[in-house]
Motif scaffolding. Structure first.
Motif, mmCIF file in Angstrom:
data_model
loop_
_atom_site.group_PDB
_atom_site.id
_atom_site.type_symbol
_atom_site.label_atom_id
_atom_site.label_comp_id
_atom_site.label_asym_id
_atom_site.label_seq_id
_atom_site.Cartn_x
_atom_site.Cartn_y
_atom_site.Cartn_z
ATOM 1 N N ILE A 122 44.298 46.405 26.944
ATOM 2 C CA ILE A 122 43.371 45.270 26.773
ATOM 3 C C ILE A 122 43.160 44.575 28.117
ATOM 4 C CG2 ILE A 122 43.108 42.980 25.691
ATOM 5 C CD1 ILE A 122 44.761 44.263 23.294
ATOM 6 N N ALA A 123 44.260 44.385 28.858
ATOM 7 C CA ALA A 123 44.157 43.698 30.153
ATOM 8 C C ALA A 123 43.326 44.498 31.153
ATOM 9 C CB ALA A 123 45.556 43.438 30.715
ATOM 10 N N GLU A 124 43.363 45.832 31.012
ATOM 11 C CA GLU A 124 42.588 46.694 31.907
ATOM 12 C C GLU A 124 41.096 46.606 31.572
ATOM 13 O OE1 GLU A 124 43.889 48.173 34.510
ATOM 14 O OE2 GLU A 124 41.837 48.783 35.016
ATOM 15 N N PHE A 125 40.825 46.635 30.261
ATOM 16 C CA PHE A 125 39.432 46.595 29.802
ATOM 17 C C PHE A 125 38.798 45.226 30.072
ATOM 18 C CE2 PHE A 125 36.300 45.824 26.404
ATOM 19 C CZ PHE A 125 35.462 46.908 26.606
ATOM 20 N N ASN A 126 39.609 44.178 29.893
ATOM 21 C CA ASN A 126 39.127 42.797 30.066
ATOM 22 C C ASN A 126 38.955 42.504 31.554
ATOM 23 O OD1 ASN A 126 38.715 40.007 29.947
ATOM 24 N ND2 ASN A 126 40.924 39.578 29.762
ATOM 25 N N LYS A 127 37.742 42.169 31.951
ATOM 26 C CA LYS A 127 37.515 41.889 33.378
ATOM 27 C C LYS A 127 37.817 40.438 33.733
ATOM 28 C CE LYS A 127 36.869 46.069 34.128
ATOM 29 N NZ LYS A 127 38.218 46.696 34.199
ATOM 30 N N GLY A 128 38.164 39.640 32.716
ATOM 31 C CA GLY A 128 38.651 38.280 32.977
ATOM 32 C C GLY A 128 40.174 38.292 33.069
ATOM 33 N N ILE A 129 40.767 37.121 32.883
ATOM 34 C CA ILE A 129 42.217 36.970 32.956
ATOM 35 C C ILE A 129 42.845 37.287 31.602
ATOM 36 C CG2 ILE A 129 44.058 35.216 33.199
ATOM 37 C CD1 ILE A 129 42.736 35.826 35.876
ATOM 38 N N THR A 130 43.989 37.976 31.599
ATOM 39 C CA THR A 130 44.768 38.151 30.372
ATOM 40 C C THR A 130 46.092 37.412 30.542
ATOM 41 O OG1 THR A 130 43.767 40.308 29.912
ATOM 42 C CG2 THR A 130 45.852 39.812 28.801
ATOM 43 N N VAL A 131 46.308 36.386 29.720
ATOM 44 C CA VAL A 131 47.560 35.621 29.778
ATOM 45 C C VAL A 131 48.484 36.130 28.686
ATOM 46 C CG1 VAL A 131 48.630 33.349 29.490
ATOM 47 C CG2 VAL A 131 46.445 33.547 30.691
ATOM 48 N N MET A 187 51.246 43.163 39.736
ATOM 49 C CA MET A 187 50.756 43.560 41.056
ATOM 50 C C MET A 187 49.722 44.699 40.940
ATOM 51 S SD MET A 187 51.907 41.231 42.846
ATOM 52 C CE MET A 187 51.382 41.639 44.493
ATOM 53 N N GLU A 188 49.877 45.542 39.894
ATOM 54 C CA GLU A 188 48.895 46.607 39.637
ATOM 55 C C GLU A 188 47.581 46.031 39.128
ATOM 56 O OE1 GLU A 188 50.225 49.578 36.673
ATOM 57 O OE2 GLU A 188 52.026 49.620 37.925
ATOM 58 N N ASN A 189 47.704 45.068 38.222
ATOM 59 C CA ASN A 189 46.523 44.415 37.648
ATOM 60 C C ASN A 189 46.687 42.904 37.808
ATOM 61 O OD1 ASN A 189 44.543 43.209 36.186
ATOM 62 N ND2 ASN A 189 44.817 44.436 34.325
ATOM 63 N N PRO A 190 46.173 42.349 38.907
ATOM 64 C CA PRO A 190 46.397 40.930 39.200
ATOM 65 C C PRO A 190 45.675 39.981 38.246
ATOM 66 C CG PRO A 190 44.924 41.922 40.832
ATOM 67 C CD PRO A 190 45.397 43.033 39.947
ATOM 68 N N ARG A 191 44.915 40.534 37.291
ATOM 69 C CA ARG A 191 44.281 39.670 36.284
ATOM 70 C C ARG A 191 45.262 39.340 35.149
ATOM 71 N NH1 ARG A 191 41.172 43.876 36.878
ATOM 72 N NH2 ARG A 191 41.200 44.454 34.672
ATOM 73 N N ILE A 192 46.473 39.934 35.224
ATOM 74 C CA ILE A 192 47.501 39.616 34.226
ATOM 75 C C ILE A 192 48.315 38.417 34.705
ATOM 76 C CG2 ILE A 192 49.631 40.416 33.100
ATOM 77 C CD1 ILE A 192 48.569 43.271 33.306
ATOM 78 N N ILE A 193 48.477 37.435 33.824
ATOM 79 C CA ILE A 193 49.354 36.291 34.087
ATOM 80 C C ILE A 193 50.368 36.244 32.944
ATOM 81 C CG2 ILE A 193 49.482 33.758 34.143
ATOM 82 C CD1 ILE A 193 46.656 33.737 35.320
#
Ligand code: PMP
Length: 347
Positions: A165-174, A194-200
């Motif tokens: 989901i975090a990969e598909f989502n181009k926004g932030i995934t918390v 670090m691989e997907n910096p949109r993950i918090i």
């Protein structure tokens, strides 16, 4: 690339420069912050470190959260509020949640005039991946909140699903991992930041660490997001007393681990006890420090427990959770009092 996700007024913000953040080096006379020259014991007359450096160093040592990736909020609740203000434009953007889940994601979205896209869980209380993909495609939420282990269901979602989901989502995934310490074989999303910096990832001192009263929420993010968080937050958002409470919890990490083990074994035992009660229809499996149950008449059971001085949480108004009650795993004596009351209840 993450830079584009911030609200431009936050990204370009010139932060408040506090007396404590301007100074570095060694000095012994502090006449820079208009504090009182005395205030009792413990240096409470001084403003706290706005960057919580000591606490964050200890977090790196004990929790293995890299210093450059951590920040602290006045509870996770402040972090949720801050993230919405950092990434979502009021009156324009949306966030996504999967109900039933923790209530403040949507409340803080509404206080910022940010709309909420709600994708219900499946009837078996799992993430509805297809529906989430569809909603992300259609609504383009700026933040997708995923709570795992989820409150109030106690369910851990597979890390593979969260990452997809975090990969598909181009926004932030918390990913809110407030209850992670109580989950067996838990796989955190932290190593994937670090691989997907949109993950918090969010953690907290309120649950396993036993410091809910101190209000210490943990943000774990890519250093670029951490830096923007640090400049956008209120300068002294975590009090000196609270920072000391956090240090105290980390100093006694063994005691924390022992309490968590005790909570987990009490959860197993209490779950079996609940299953043995004829009037309990469902005991939902839980990886958190609470158990959700379904009973035929929630209102009567709730009132009965209250008349015995025992407060539990009625979750019946949440979607998919008709006739449910959420019970926190307490101390041995609290659980004994509860079990005695439940044994005496005749539905
Ligand atoms: N996340 C979840 C899933 C929670 O259940 C809670 C509190 N019940 C919080 C965050 C809030 O944590 P804090 O005390 O750090 O604000």
């Amino acid at each position: 690339m993450i830079t584009e996700l911030f609200n431009p007024w936050i990204r370009d913000l010139v932060p408040y420069s506090s007396a404590r953040s301007e100074y570095s080096g060694s000095a012994s006379v502090f006449l820079d912050a208009n504090e009182s020259w005395d205030g009792g014991n413990g240096g409470i007359n001084r403003y706290p470190d706005p960057f919580m450096r000591k606490l964050r160093s200890e977090m790196e040592r004990v929790m293995k959260i890299p210093f450059s990736m951590s920040a602290i909020g006045n509870g996770s609740d402040e972090i949720i509020d801050m993230l919405i203000r950092m990434f979502c434009a009021p009156g324009h953007d949306s966030v996504m949640i999967e109900r039933p889940t923790y209530g403040t994601y949507s409340v803080f979205a509404h206080t910022s005039n940010v709309s909420v896209v709600d994708v219900p869980l499946t009837p078996s209380l799992e993430l509805d991946k297809e529906a989430m993909f569809r909603a992300i495609g259609e609504e383009n939420p700026k933040i997708v909140f995923i709570c795992s282990p989820n409150n109030p269901t106690g369910r851990v979602y597979p890390i593979e699903t969260i990452l997809e989901i975090a990969e598909f989502n181009k926004g932030i995934t918390v990913v809110d991992e407030a209850y992670a310490d109580f989950a067996r074989n838990f796989e955190s999303a932290i190593p994937f930041i670090m691989e997907n910096p949109r993950i918090i990832v969010m953690r907290t001192f309120s649950k396993a660490y036993g410091k809910a009263g101190a209000r210490l929420g943990i943000l774990v993010s890519h250093p670029e997001i951490q830096r923007v968080f640090m400049k956008a937050k209120p300068p002294y958002n975590v009090s000196l007393c609270s920072q000391q409470e956090g240090l105290d919890a980390l100093l006694h990490a063994d005691a924390v681990r022992k309490r968590v083990e005790e909570t987990i074994s009490r959860r197993t035992e209490f779950s079996a006890f609940l299953s043995s009660l004829s009037y309990v229809e469902t005991v939902f499996p839980s990886e958190a420090n609470f158990i959700l149950i379904r009973v035929p008449d929630v209102a009567s059971l709730y009132d009965y427990l209250l008349s015995n001085g025992i407060v539990v949480r009625n979750r019946s108004n949440d979607p998919l959770l008709e006739n449910t009650i959420r019970i926190t795993i307490g101390s041995e004596s609290e659980m004994n009092a509860l079990k005695e009351a439940l044994n005496a209840w005749n539905g």
